[in-house]
Design a protein around this motif. Structure first.
Motif, PDB file in Angstrom:
ATOM      1  N   CYS A 531       0.988  -1.519  -0.245  1.00 53.43           N
ATOM      2  CA  CYS A 531      -0.240   0.063  -0.376  1.00 53.43           C
ATOM      3  C   CYS A 531       0.914   1.248  -0.096  1.00 53.43           C
ATOM      4  N   LYS A 532       1.048   2.164  -0.901  1.00 51.38           N
ATOM      5  CA  LYS A 532       1.846   3.298  -0.562  1.00 51.38           C
ATOM      6  C   LYS A 532       0.369   4.472  -0.393  1.00 51.38           C
ATOM      7  N   SER A 533       0.276   4.523   0.403  1.00 46.58           N
ATOM      8  CA  SER A 533      -0.919   5.345   0.704  1.00 46.58           C
ATOM      9  C   SER A 533      -1.504   6.762  -0.201  1.00 46.58           C
ATOM     10  N   CYS A 534      -1.728   5.628  -1.196  1.00 46.83           N
ATOM     11  CA  CYS A 534      -2.600   6.631  -1.806  1.00 46.83           C
ATOM     12  C   CYS A 534      -3.787   7.196  -2.522  1.00 46.83           C
ATOM     13  N   LYS A 570      -3.624   0.362  -8.197  1.00 43.88           N
ATOM     14  CA  LYS A 570      -2.293   0.218  -9.168  1.00 43.88           C
ATOM     15  C   LYS A 570      -1.153  -0.572  -8.589  1.00 43.88           C
ATOM     16  N   PHE A 571      -1.343  -0.723  -7.754  1.00 49.61           N
ATOM     17  CA  PHE A 571      -0.339  -1.169  -6.552  1.00 49.61           C
ATOM     18  C   PHE A 571      -0.201  -2.752  -5.892  1.00 49.61           C
ATOM     19  N   GLY A 572      -1.570  -3.507  -6.451  1.00 49.69           N
ATOM     20  CA  GLY A 572      -1.995  -4.574  -6.120  1.00 49.69           C
ATOM     21  C   GLY A 572      -1.878  -4.786  -4.618  1.00 49.69           C
ATOM     22  N   THR A 581      -2.650 -11.822  -4.082  1.00 51.49           N
ATOM     23  CA  THR A 581      -2.426 -10.965  -4.351  1.00 51.49           C
ATOM     24  C   THR A 581      -3.860 -10.535  -5.318  1.00 51.49           C
ATOM     25  N   ILE A 582      -5.150  -9.620  -5.603  1.00 52.37           N
ATOM     26  CA  ILE A 582      -6.077  -9.307  -5.887  1.00 52.37           C
ATOM     27  C   ILE A 582      -6.240  -9.145  -7.779  1.00 52.37           C
TER      28      ILE A 582
END
Lengths: 584, 190
Positions: A531-534, A570-572, A581-582
């Protein structure tokens, strides 16, 4: 035997005891349970009609045929059924007929706060108004007797606090009522001008007889009080608040028959006290009647025209001291209602919001598409208005709006009054795009079947209207079905249909996530390392996703497993509980 | 004497079942009872309130500011939201569970901290338990409502444990009976 009973269930019990045979209604909070509970009695045929007008005419047909009948609706539903209402007041009934209308002061689940008592006056029909569950049952039985005695359908007014409060009810037995033979009588039943002219004087004479009834019937009762410095006229749930505040202090004239109101009884009551007060929610109906009788009265000068009442509000208005309380805590975040986790409407609203499309909305669960963060819906008025007003919008603005404006309407609402709007689009031709949000149920009112679901009120197999075939037969050539969980598919459909140079209908189809036969998928989770916290997933406004410790987090108790959120990542970062991973 | 109880929480947490149990227990005890519920739109994840009032004679089905003897809450923020409905010194029985409301999810507000202290400062007595964990222990996270009713039963001294059990037996579906009885028990002993 005594039972703790919801007001609406007590109405149903009253229908049973009164020997009612046919009930036809359209669901609407707070009236829905009257018909659902009536359906539990084998003796009463019960159905959901496509709308309130059809329901009222069905019930009227049954009454004319000779069996006691019933229909129920919320306050705004009576607007839909107003057309038959005014004329069946002229024809009268054969067997007894009761029309229940449930108001919603405070708008717990409604788009306006109209006072249905005006309809009783305008249509010149008697209207009864109970104040608790026992009265709800007793008044229903009285309503049928009155209907047959005075040859008129009887309006029965509930409000949220009577409909949705439970109180103790003494049960009785059912009395079977023999079928009244239908006899052809054009003068009574064919309302052409010549006949209607003869019926109108009968209606006016009937009102005079009903006023006599109002003077003597114990349904309008005086409860004595020790302090005659004030007398209070009240009805419905307001009566309960008045008694809560004052007990037996002031004399009370408790009105059960709200139309027509008595004259002598009110004048005599006024003469027995120093000062007269009227306590009624919403509009000053009783108050204006008193004023027309030349009585001095306090009412809406100290009590509000808006919202529902409470004992505290009445106490304050009439000069009683306020109850001490704990202090309030300021600054708490609100908790407005939201679309459920797994709600099929969410995906479509995300697509519409993302593409900045103007969305003309309608009445149902999906009206919640107007709430943050999606804020997808621009307008909401009444059942069916999305489609008809889209046509007007597009006629006014032409291509500039046709390419960027849609109507959204639920399956049940479409059957209720969306079809006629679509007929106008097909007939008078705008390149309008209508999205039918087909969740295969009437959702907001608590899962009632409708003509598109294939089941009847009791859950048994029934006729099923094929939405695609129906829409095509109305002259709409571009009809496509999409799965709103599939955002890419939904987005493509919306973009293409908006560009089309002819009317089109998109059916966004997936059953309500709360339906019992809809299988919940395993919950998913967020891999915090990915998770890139976007916060892209947070834009959905899913109650199962929150932002904790710098990352998105899925609440497994609430997650429905729809995986719509994973489509936005976008980051799976979304994974199954097993760590896979979905992928979409 | 009328006892006024507010049952509050988030739509879908089972407040209707809890009010049904309390209403029935009071009625079986011979009290006059009124229960007021909210259906429709506010049920969809919104803040929901149910009023239960019982005593010799009950008129109003609703409770006003300063009118509640007890608040049973399935969620901490919801307990705090209605604290001014309590009489001074009134009792709150709440789950310590926190569910983010939409403004928090949407990022326009933060979930408040120190709520138990704030409720005590406001003049309430607070009994907070981890009802969710206890419900999971009983067999279903959905049984938090029954855990809290168990906890609350300790404050209503004239309804016996056997009487509560009898009401649960007649209100919950048979296949969930044992689980609900266990949830109630865990609440009593929490």
């Amino acid at each position: 035997m005594k039972e703790l009973m919801l007001g609406n269930k007590a109405v149903a019990r009253g229908l049973y005891e009164a020997g009612v045979c046919v009930a036809s209604s359209y669901p609407g909070t707070p009236s829905t349970e009257t018909t659902e509970e009536a359906a539990k009695f084998e003796e009463i045929y019960c159905e959901w009609a496509p709308n309130e007008k059809v329901a009222m005419e069905t019930a009227y047909g049954a009454s004319r045929a000779g069996k006691r009948s019933y229909c129920a609706m919320k306050h705004v539903g009576l607007n839909v059924a107003a057309d038959p209402l005014f004329t069946i007041s002229y024809t009268g009934v054969n067997a007894g007929m009761v029309i229940l209308v449930a108001d919603d002061p405070g708008m717990h689940s409604s788009q306006n706060e109209q006072d249905s008592r005006h309809y009783a006056i305008a249509a010149k029909m008697p209207m009864l108004e109970p104040s608790d569950s026992q009265e709800a049952k007793d008044f229903i039985k009285l309503a049928y007797d009155m209907s047959e005695q005075f040859d008129v359908p009887v309006l029965f007014k509930m409000c949220t606090r009577v409909a949705h409060s439970q109180s103790v009810v003494e049960l009785g037995e059912r009395t079977e009522v023999p079928v009244k033979e239908y006899v052809k009588d054009a003068g009574k039943y064919v309302m052409v001008p010549a006949n209607a002219k003869k019926r109108h004087p009968i209606v006016e004479e009937r009102t005079l007889k009903l006023i006599e009834f109002a003077e003597t019937s114990p349904i309008n009762r005086i409860e004595d009080g020790s302090d005659k410095s004030m007398g209070i006229i009240t009805s419905s749930t307001s009566y309960q608040y008045v008694k809560e505040v004052f007990g037996d202090k002031y004399p009370v004239l408790k009105i059960g028959l709200i139309n027509p109101l008595p004259v002598k009884k009110i004048k005599d009551f006024a003469a027995s006290v120093d000062k007269l007060a009227v306590v009624e929610e919403l509009d000053p109906i009783i108050e204006n009647h008193c004023k027309a009788l030349g009585l001095e009265v306090t009412g809406k000068d100290i009590l509000p025209l808006i919202d529902e009442f409470s004992q505290g509000l009445i106490a304050k208005a009439l000069g009683e001291p306020e109850a001490p309380s704990c202090k309030g805590i300021a600054g708490l975040p609100g908790r407005p209602p939201a679309m459920c986790a797994g709600c099929p409407h969410r995906g479509m609203f995300y697509v519409l919001s993302k593409n900045k499309i103007t969305v003309l909305g309608d009445i149902g669960c999906y009206t919640l598409g107007a709430t943050p963060p999606l804020c997808a819906i621009d307008t909401t008025e009444c059942m069916g208005a999305s489609i008809s007003s889209l046509h007007g919008f597009n006629k006014a603005l032409g291509a500039s709006s046709e390419k960027n404006t849609v109507a959204v309407i639920g399956d049940s609402t479409f059957m209720h009054s969306g079809m006629t709007g679509l007929a106008n689009i097909a007939y008078n031709q705008t390149n309008s795009t209508v999205i039918i949000l087909d969740n295969s149920i009437t959702g907001m009112t608590g899962h009632q079947q409708n003509p598109t679901t294939g089941f009847n009120l009791r859950g048994d197999p029934a006729g099923k209207i094929d939405l695609e075939a129906l829409v095509r037969s109305m002259g709409i050539n571009r009809v496509r079905v999409v799965d709103p969980y599939n955002l890419a598919e939904a987005e493509q459909a919306v973009k293409e249909e908006l560009q089309a140079e002819e009317p089109s209908v998109i059916i966004s189809r997936r059953p309500c996530a709360l339906l019992k036969n809809v299988k919940r998928q395993p919950a998913i989770k967020v891999n915090p390392d990915r998770c890139k916290s976007c916060k892209a997933c947070m834009k959905l406004g899913c109650p199962a996703i929150s932002f904790k410790d710098g990352h998105a987090k899925v609440d497994a108790t609430q997650c429905f497993g729809c995986k719509v959120c994973s489509e936005l990542c976008k980051f799976g970062a979304f994974e199954t509980m097993e760590g896979e991973t979905i992928k979409w | 004497m009328v006892t006024s109880v507010m049952i509050v929480g988030v739509g879908g947490q089972g407040s209707l079942l809890a009010s049904k149990i309390l209403g029935k227990a009071a009625m079986d005890k011979g009290y006059d009872v009124k229960v007021s519920e909210v259906h429709g739109m506010s049920q969809r994840g919104g803040s929901v309130v149910t009023y239960v009032r019982f005593g010799d004679k009950v008129n109003s089905p609703i409770i006003d500011k300063g009118g509640a003897d007890y608040i049973i809450s399935f969620e901490l923020l919801e307990a705090a939201r209605y604290v001014e409905f309590l009489k001074p010194g009134g009792q709150i029985v709440t789950s310590s569970q926190q569910i983010d409301p939409m403004p928090v999810i949407a990022g326009t507000a933060e979930y408040p901290t120190g709520l138990i202290e704030k409720m005590e400062e406001a003049g309430a007595k607070v009994d907070a338990i981890d009802a969710l964990s206890l419900a999971e222990q009983a067999g279903s996270s959905k049984a938090s409502n029954i855990v809290l009713m168990g906890r609350f039963s300790k404050y209503i001294t004239d309804i016996s444990r056997e009487e509560w059990d009898k009401v649960i037996e007649t209100t919950v579906p048979p296949k969930f009976l044992e689980m609900n009885k266990k949830a109630f028990e865990l609440g009593v002993n929490a």
